[in-house]
Design an enzyme around this catalytic site. Sequence first.
Site, PDB file in Angstrom:
ATOM      1  N   SER A  34      55.276  32.058  34.797  1.00 36.72           N
ATOM      2  CA  SER A  34      55.644  32.682  33.633  1.00 36.72           C
ATOM      3  C   SER A  34      55.896  31.458  32.703  1.00 36.72           C
ATOM      4  CB  SER A  34      57.066  33.109  33.899  1.00 36.72           C
ATOM      5  OG  SER A  34      57.598  33.856  32.804  1.00 36.72           O
ATOM      6  N   GLU A  35      55.207  31.638  31.428  1.00 37.20           N
ATOM      7  CA  GLU A  35      55.318  30.280  30.474  1.00 37.20           C
ATOM      8  C   GLU A  35      56.488  29.763  30.186  1.00 37.20           C
ATOM      9  OE1 GLU A  35      53.808  33.578  29.971  1.00 37.20           O
ATOM     10  OE2 GLU A  35      53.830  33.860  27.739  1.00 37.20           O
TER      11      GLU A  35
END
Lengths: 230, 216
Positions: free
Chosen positions: B46-47
């Site tokens: 998840s960035e």
Amino acid sequence: MKLKKRLEETEILKFIKDGDQLLVGGFGLSGTPLTLIDRLAASSLKNLTVVSNNLGEPGKGLGKLLTGNLLKKAIGSYFTTNRDAVQAWADGNLEIQLIPQGTLAEAVRCGGAGIGGFYTKTAVGTQLAEGKEEKIIDGERYIFEKAIKGDVSLIKAQKADRLGNLVYDHTGRNFNPVMATAGKIVIAEVDEIVEIGTLSPSEIVTPHVYVDYIVQSNYAKKGGVYVASS
Amino acid sequence: MRQADRIKIAKRIVQELEEGQTVNLGVGIPTLIPDYLGDKHLILQSENGLLGMGPTPPADEVNMDLISASKAPITMEIGASLFDSSSSFAMIRGGHIDVAVLGVLQVDQTGEIANWAVPGETILGVGGAMDLVVGAKKIIIATSHTSKNGEAKFVKELSFPTSGITKADLAVSEHAVFKFEEGRMKLVEILSDISIEELQEMTEAAFTYDRLLVKK
């Protein structure tokens, strides 16, 4: 040992002036210095530039600076979720500089690391590369992105010790550690202030050298969300 | 698009993913993928700063400081790690993510993607889209075959602003699977009961296909 000056939130306005560029941590409302933003929103400061991934949500977090007319410009990667920001831009009341999220993070990292800028493949050939220097490195196209620095950084951490070492709550970390490195003055809002030695040296994410002032948060987490406690 | 079609796309993309791959899932259809993995185990990135994203928590365990890039509450798997945004994008831009599954507004017949802006509309958000297009080793598109207004999303040339010069590898819609190779689009599989003529009708982009595939 020199302890970090603990500030009352009311004192933070001494460090911020009209036209300043503020670096603000957070991803949406997570890991956002809500108390510091509330204090700013209640001030008469104007023409501020905010560098942050988003501009909060409508009327929440950094969204309060917009509705309070404190902002001249916002620099970030994603404003779509704050319709007030999009509307203000469409009406010509807010300048927006859109930057890919990775470029934003790296530009601020460089700003805090004494690096003037960097070449990246991100955004090559797109509208966001217009006007930027392009260079071929090992046969691939790159564009130059300049570092970003700020006058004041406003960040949020879970805990600070009295030296100013910081740890973060899960993904509430997000942009905070890089924002902490690139402001001339760095003010950290924290949920809890603990004695020196309480935090393990291995767990500290932001070493105290980056942090100038600590402010106790007025928000407490209830049911997983932050609620104003005063 | 019907939910059943969205699920069909997610399930078909699961077939393309390999055990243990590091995958970043974009918003929309890609977020359905974790529900249809079966025995396959992926490492989800998840960035906003997490490697090893787990499913949605029960309501009493929600923490707004443990969220996905879509800002939805999530959990962490055993072995997960947390990091700041610059480390997260070093991971993405440095080529350490195996696959990015992205939604698109348009894709052209060479595999070039438009997924961040619409001309004449005030959408001011790019997020991590351009970083993922450039950095992931493989790009899979998950999309409805046409837009809500029935316009082609698989186009000859992009009329929306490009997300970058890097080409996608594969695209899956409710009707078909296409592969992009050497600047050309090739039909790999038909996923609905439409004829090749009907598929060509709703696909502005030119694509090649194997006749045997179509007759089956």
